[in-house]
Design an enzyme around this catalytic site. Structure first.
Site, PDB file in Angstrom:
ATOM      1  CG  ASP A  15      -1.389  10.429  22.859  1.00 44.95           C
ATOM      2  OD1 ASP A  15      -1.067  11.198  23.774  1.00 44.95           O
ATOM      3  OD2 ASP A  15      -1.284   9.192  22.935  1.00 44.95           O
ATOM      4  CG  ASN A  58      -3.882   6.129   3.556  1.00 45.28           C
ATOM      5  OD1 ASN A  58      -4.842   5.807   2.861  1.00 45.28           O
ATOM      6  ND2 ASN A  58      -3.027   5.245   4.023  1.00 45.28           N
ATOM      7  CG  ASP A  74      -1.941  -1.113   1.172  1.00 47.81           C
ATOM      8  OD1 ASP A  74      -2.129  -1.688   0.078  1.00 47.81           O
ATOM      9  OD2 ASP A  74      -2.557  -1.417   2.210  1.00 47.81           O
ATOM     10  N   GLY A  75       2.025   1.200   0.651  1.00 48.40           N
ATOM     11  CA  GLY A  75       2.907   2.364   0.678  1.00 48.40           C
ATOM     12  C   GLY A  75       3.386   2.777  -0.698  1.00 48.40           C
TER      13      GLY A  75
END
Length: 402
Positions: free
Chosen positions: A273, A243, A151-152
């Protein structure tokens, strides 16, 4: 006329009436179902927007076609992966020698000694057109893209095109493969079908992110000696994201404290966070790990997901595509924040800096193996093991017990 004949005639009339009603209120295939009525009473109606540009259609009707036969292809290969060397060479030989395609390859791919030192592959390398990321513009030279990796690799291919993106065909040769539906075993027939056209595609929306960096000059104020702040613009970064955009606290031990605006109105302060702003494509990535829902890529939406919020009632929300989100450090924030785009180009966000996010006009046309719906559910099942569980045993009847 008999009673049976009268009953039959009555059924025929009833079916005819329903047929006429169906023709009048026939449902067109779309993601929103029937088009809503926009007139209310004798005089009220919805104001039409002539500048509206977003149109939603049935995903199954999205097909790829070519105005002219494609002549050039960009092959994106995952770097430093020895298992991809042989598929990469086979594909390039097929494209150059059998399909007579112009093949574009990134310069750093050819820097691999296993490729550059292969004498049998040297004749093919001489035919390549090379480019360098962030230095050479190939946006108007490539007809379509083939990705070899996970996917990267698809995310990286998206980052190479900051405006219009050529159709992308992604082979599953990585670890997860949620966005890569094609298997390499039958690549010749599959690539040939893409070149001939008329294949299903899914338009994966992207986010247009604009980061404005500002500096501070402190000047003397009134006679009491208070300070005044002068904001100076230091630079603007515009990025297309497939994404997600992630704003987090970085290396600081303090909670992040950022203000979230929607169309200019403050809607909440994120204390925790960090926060994830994702596309439907990105909903199955970092967002789902943070507790968000999974959204089909054809749904026009933007998802906002807090990361470990310091509030139990802060749940992920989905807002309409096209709204403008803005993220800034709160005035009383104890530390700076950090932002990244699809996990890349990470940078620090200070007081006065702003991150503006909206839906991009340039989606990624991803070529489907079958169709957008079946491919997506197949990925949920195969890659994420969605709803995989041990089934309950059925209850035996009293007769089966004896």
């Amino acid at each position: 006329m008999s009673r049976c004949s009268k009953t039959f005639d009555w059924y025929i009339k009833l079916i005819t009436c329903f047929s006429l009603l169906f023709k009048c209120f026939r449902r067109n295939q779309s993601l929103h179902g029937p088009s809503p009525v926009t007139t209310f009473g004798p005089k009220a109606c919805m104001l039409q927007n002539p500048h509206a540009v977003m149109h939603i259609q049935d995903p199954a009707s999205q097909r790829l076609t070519w105005n002219k036969p494609p002549k050039s292809v960009l092959v994106v290969k995952k770097i430093q992966d020895a298992s991809l060397l042989q598929p990469f060479k086979e594909l390039c030989v097929f494209l150059t020698e059998q399909k007579n395609m112009i093949v574009y390859v990134e310069s750093k791919v050819l820097a691999d000694t296993a490729i550059a030192g292969d004498e049998s592959f040297g004749a093919v390398i001489q035919k390549f057109c090379t480019f360098r990321e962030d230095l050479d513009d190939i946006s108007n030279r490539v007809d379509f893209i083939i990705c070899l990796g996970g996917d990267g690799t698809l995310l990286y291919a998206s980052s190479l095109f900051q405006e219009s993106v050529p159709p992308v065909m992604a082979f599953h040769l990585g670890s997860l493969g949620f966005l890569t539906p094609f298997k390499f075993d039958t690549y010749q027939s599959q690539v040939t079908q893409i070149i001939e056209g008329n294949t299903a595609i899914i338009l994966r929306s992207r986010l247009r992110v604009r980061v404005v960096k500002k500096g501070i000059i402190m000047t003397n104020g009134d006679s009491e000696g208070s300070l005044q702040y002068l904001w100076l613009s230091l630079g603007v970064l515009v990025q297309q994201v497939l994404n997600e955009v992630v704003v987090d606290r970085g290396p600081s031990s303090y909670l992040s404290n950022v203000d979230l605006f929607l169309d200019g109105h403050l809607i909440t302060t994120v204390q925790g966070d960090g926060v994830i702003v994702s596309t439907p494509t990105g909903s199955t990535a970092y967002a789902v790990a943070a507790g968000a829902s999974m959204i089909h890529p054809n749904v026009p939406a933007i998802m906002i997901t807090p990361i470990c919020p310091h509030s139990l009632s802060f749940r992920p929300i989905v807002v309409p595509a096209g709204v403008e989100l803005k993220i800034m450090l709160s005035r009383d924030a104890r530390n700076t924040a950090w932002v990244s785009f699809d996990g890349r180009k990470r940078q620090e966000i200070c007081h006065g800096d702003s991150i503006t996010i909206t839906t991009s006009c340039f989606p990624v046309p991803s070529i489907c193996f079958r169709d957008p719906v079946n491919d997506w559910f197949e990925s949920l099942s195969q890659c994420l093991h969605w709803n995989v569980r041990k089934k309950q045993n059925y209850l035996c009847s009293e007769e089966e017990e004896f």
